[in-house]
Design an enzyme around this catalytic site. Structure first.
Site, short mmCIF file in Angstrom:
data_model
loop_
_atom_site.label_atom_id
_atom_site.label_comp_id
_atom_site.label_asym_id
_atom_site.label_seq_id
_atom_site.Cartn_x
_atom_site.Cartn_y
_atom_site.Cartn_z
N LYS A 80 0.86 -1.19 0.00
CA LYS A 80 0.00 0.00 0.00
C LYS A 80 0.88 1.23 0.00
O LYS A 80 1.85 1.31 0.77
CB LYS A 80 -0.86 -0.01 1.28
CG LYS A 80 -1.81 1.15 1.40
CD LYS A 80 -3.17 0.82 0.80
CE LYS A 80 -4.09 1.99 0.68
NZ LYS A 80 -3.86 2.83 -0.51
N LYS A 104 5.35 2.47 8.65
CA LYS A 104 4.19 3.24 9.09
C LYS A 104 3.00 2.31 9.36
O LYS A 104 2.32 2.43 10.39
CB LYS A 104 3.83 4.24 7.99
CG LYS A 104 2.87 5.32 8.41
CD LYS A 104 2.49 6.23 7.23
CE LYS A 104 3.69 6.91 6.59
NZ LYS A 104 3.30 7.82 5.49
N LYS A 116 5.02 1.91 -2.97
CA LYS A 116 4.99 3.32 -3.39
C LYS A 116 5.15 3.38 -4.90
O LYS A 116 5.73 2.47 -5.50
CB LYS A 116 6.14 4.09 -2.73
CG LYS A 116 5.95 5.60 -2.74
CD LYS A 116 4.99 6.04 -1.64
CE LYS A 116 4.73 7.51 -1.68
NZ LYS A 116 3.92 7.93 -0.51
N THR A 201 -5.00 13.03 6.18
CA THR A 201 -3.58 13.15 6.53
C THR A 201 -3.34 14.43 7.33
O THR A 201 -2.73 14.41 8.41
CB THR A 201 -2.69 13.10 5.28
OG1 THR A 201 -3.05 11.94 4.53
CG2 THR A 201 -1.22 13.02 5.64
N ASN A 252 -2.41 19.22 -0.32
CA ASN A 252 -3.41 18.44 0.42
C ASN A 252 -3.12 18.42 1.91
O ASN A 252 -3.96 18.77 2.74
CB ASN A 252 -3.44 17.03 -0.19
CG ASN A 252 -4.39 16.11 0.54
OD1 ASN A 252 -4.32 15.99 1.77
ND2 ASN A 252 -5.28 15.48 -0.17
N SER A 392 -7.37 5.35 4.23
CA SER A 392 -7.34 4.52 3.02
C SER A 392 -7.75 3.08 3.36
O SER A 392 -8.46 2.43 2.60
CB SER A 392 -5.94 4.49 2.42
OG SER A 392 -5.74 5.58 1.55
P1 NAP Z 1 0.60 18.15 -2.69
O1 NAP Z 1 -0.87 18.27 -2.52
O2 NAP Z 1 1.14 18.00 -4.05
O3 NAP Z 1 1.27 19.42 -1.97
C1 NAP Z 1 2.66 19.60 -1.91
C2 NAP Z 1 2.91 21.03 -1.48
O4 NAP Z 1 4.32 21.24 -1.34
C3 NAP Z 1 2.44 22.06 -2.50
O5 NAP Z 1 1.99 23.21 -1.83
C4 NAP Z 1 3.71 22.35 -3.29
O6 NAP Z 1 3.71 23.61 -3.91
C5 NAP Z 1 4.69 22.35 -2.14
N1 NAP Z 1 6.07 22.21 -2.62
C6 NAP Z 1 6.56 21.47 -3.64
N2 NAP Z 1 7.88 21.65 -3.75
C7 NAP Z 1 8.22 22.51 -2.78
C8 NAP Z 1 9.44 23.10 -2.37
N3 NAP Z 1 10.59 22.79 -2.98
N4 NAP Z 1 9.42 23.95 -1.30
C9 NAP Z 1 8.28 24.26 -0.68
N5 NAP Z 1 7.09 23.73 -1.02
C10 NAP Z 1 7.07 22.88 -2.05
O7 NAP Z 1 1.16 16.93 -1.84
P2 NAP Z 1 0.62 16.34 -0.47
O8 NAP Z 1 -0.27 15.19 -0.78
O9 NAP Z 1 0.13 17.44 0.39
O10 NAP Z 1 1.96 15.72 0.13
C11 NAP Z 1 2.89 16.50 0.89
C12 NAP Z 1 3.80 15.56 1.67
O11 NAP Z 1 3.00 14.75 2.53
C13 NAP Z 1 4.62 14.57 0.83
O12 NAP Z 1 5.84 14.31 1.46
C14 NAP Z 1 3.77 13.31 0.85
O13 NAP Z 1 4.54 12.15 0.62
C15 NAP Z 1 3.28 13.36 2.29
N6 NAP Z 1 2.07 12.57 2.52
C16 NAP Z 1 0.92 12.79 1.82
C17 NAP Z 1 -0.18 12.02 2.11
C18 NAP Z 1 -1.50 12.25 1.43
O14 NAP Z 1 -2.49 11.63 1.84
N7 NAP Z 1 -1.61 13.12 0.45
C19 NAP Z 1 -0.13 11.01 3.09
C20 NAP Z 1 1.07 10.83 3.79
C21 NAP Z 1 2.16 11.62 3.50
P3 NAP Z 1 3.17 23.73 -5.43
O15 NAP Z 1 1.70 23.47 -5.36
O16 NAP Z 1 3.52 25.14 -5.76
O17 NAP Z 1 3.92 22.71 -6.24
#
Ligand code: NAP
Length: 459
Positions: A80, A104, A116, A201, A252, A392
């Site tokens: 997953k 995790k 992944k 999350t 997100n 999930s």
């Molecule tokens: P997301 O919706 O794509 O958001 C990522 C955010 O980070 C966006 O605001 C993006 O800006 C910003 N970003 C990208 N590059 C950056 C940089 N160099 N410096 C500063 N900000 C930057 O992704 P997400 O789902 O929120 O995931 C964020 C983190 O949480 C990741 O590490 C992911 O693996 C982890 N995570 C996510 C989930 C989930 O359910 N989504 C679950 C567990 C862990 P822009 O929009 O301008 O690109």
């Protein structure tokens, strides 16, 4: 990064090897061999699948896009993990993220293994039609290795419910007659997703911070008064006072975390800074987070980048450089963007004394050691950001039964699971000198090792 995860797992195994109450049947040379086997099994993925997706673009050009699906370990259940859409995706990163998923799920007792995926693109460079094609191709190329009882992908950076809906539809088309609702999670509610999954999350990330400070530390203030534990001393300084908060990443995870902080009735929080890949926005009196969420929803996810945009949206803030948020003078720093944000270069300039890892692996080993040495409380990724995989799992269950929970039932189950994990870990964390990350790893590795031993995998 992968090296860092491996080395903490190795340390955790060393601690367990010395613990005579753990796997008591294993003694002497047998015990030594079993622990060497455990290290080999946990430190390498079961399979790495790589493809170059052939995608025709709207202009007529054909591109080949490197993409991955990594199966790390399935001792606890089907693989997953999310699919990351980002231009920096590479094999080592996907392997490390899959490894973290194994840990995790074990930590929170979710019956899944670790997997992944990644697609090496910046989704903002492609039209909607092209992204749809990329999603379809990903499912076609990896169809043999995914499925509700094999490997269940979900959203990650750069992907969301739209992509999961497209992918599930393609999976259903290819595998006609087979169950399909459990093939992807993070889908839209209309398409078999779970209520609360999108927010899960971020809500979980904020909850871990709130629960640690406002429940555990507050309830134990009297005991902590005489403590010599460095982390307990730090945490005590932040109870019962107004806190300044910064959130790196406004996607997100980051936007929901910021909203949770903004709306929290239990702790007095002021979210003074947020950032994305373009800017940091700052307001010492607190940012209007709902207005920023509304702005990003209308602007392809981007925060305002000019005075004109801020004025037009009625948002009071100053614009600073993207990295500025990391070294700001705030009490709490939530990391919700990408890996390696706190590192050897900036570790001495970090001022926040409580750090919460919404992102996966945002702190390098050097920065982690340095900050932990200074008594900074770091709530690590595998503890803080598990809300997504927990809901999930609930989505997958609901898809199997085709019976759906209310939003309240989802949140109750989510928070109960996270509370349970925190209650298991916090007494030990505030009682010894291991970091919370090390405590989490020991807990995960204990569960995985027990199961691998019982499954006869160590001979
Ligand atoms: P997301 O919706 O794509 O958001 C990522 C955010 O980070 C966006 O605001 C993006 O800006 C910003 N970003 C990208 N590059 C950056 C940089 N160099 N410096 C500063 N900000 C930057 O992704 P997400 O789902 O929120 O995931 C964020 C983190 O949480 C990741 O590490 C992911 O693996 C982890 N995570 C996510 C989930 C989930 O359910 N989504 C679950 C567990 C862990 P822009 O929009 O301008 O690109």
């Amino acid at each position: 990064m992968e090296e860092q995860t491996r080395s903490i797992v190795q340390q955790s195994l060393n601690a367990l090897l010395e613990n005579e109450n753990f796997l008591t049947d294993l003694k002497g040379g047998m015990r030594q061999k079993a622990f060497t086997s455990l290290n080999s099994i946990l430190s390498t993925p079961n399979q790495i699948h790589k493809s170059f997706l052939r995608v025709p673009l709207e202009g007529g050009e054909v591109v080949r896009i490197p993409s991955y699906r990594v199966h790390h370990n399935d001792a606890l259940g089907p693989y997953k993990g999310g699919i990351r859409f980002h231009e920096t995706v590479n094999e080592e990163e996907v392997v490390n993220l899959a490894f973290l998923m194994t840990l995790k799920n074990a930590l929170h007792n979710v019956p899944f293994g670790g997997g992944k995926g990644g697609i090496m693109i910046n989704p903002k460079d492609f039209s909607e039609k092209e992204l749809h094609k990329i999603c379809i191709k990903y499912v076609r190329y990896f169809n043999n290795v995914i499925g509700p009882d094999k490997d269940i992908p979900a959203p990650d950076v750069g992907s969301g419910e739209r992509e999961m809906d497209w992918m599930m539809a393609e999976y259903k088309k290819i595998n006609q007659g087979s169950p399909y609702l459990g093939s992807f999670t993070g889908k839209s509610v209309e398409n078999g997703g779970s209520l609360g999954r999108r927010e899960a999350t971020g809500k979980g990330v904020y909850f871990t911070f709130r629960y640690l400070l406002n429940n555990y530390v507050k309830d134990n203030q009297a005991t902590f008064a005489t403590t010599t534990n460095p982390f307990a001393k730090t945490a005590l300084e932040y109870v019962n006072r107004e806190l300044t908060v910064a959130v790196q990443g406004f996607g997100n995870v980051g936007s929901v975390t910021a909203l949770e902080a903004y709306r929290c009735a239990h702790i007095q929080n002021k979210v003074v800074a947020v950032s994305d890949r373009n800017v940091t926005l700052f307001n010492a009196d607190g940012l209007d987070i709902p207005a920023l969420v509304e702005f990003t929803a209308k602007n392809k996810g981007d925060l305002p980048t000019s005075e004109d945009q801020l004025t037009a949206a009625g948002i009071a803030a100053t614009i600073q450089g993207r990295e500025d948020i990391l070294t700001m003078d705030v009490d709490v720093l939530f990391l919700a963007a990408l890996e390696n944000q706190l590192n050897d270069q900036n570790k001495t300039q970090i001022k926040a004394r409580i750090i919460v890892e919404g992102a996966n692996a945002p702190t390098t080993r050097e920065a982690d050691d340095y900050l932990s040495e200074k008594g900074v409380v770091i709530i690590p990724d595998i503890l803080a950001n598990a809300g997504g995989v927990i809901v999930s799992y609930l989505e997958w269950l609901q898809g199997r039964e085709t019976q759906f929970f209310s939003e309240e039932e989802v949140y109750n189950q989510l928070l109960a699971k996270m509370r349970n994990t925190m209650d298991t870990l916090l007494p030990q964390y505030f009682g010894d000198t291991f970091s919370l990350r090390q405590n989490c790893y020991i807990h995960s590795v204990t569960r995985l090792s027990t199961v691998l031993y019982r499954q006869g995998k160590l001979y």
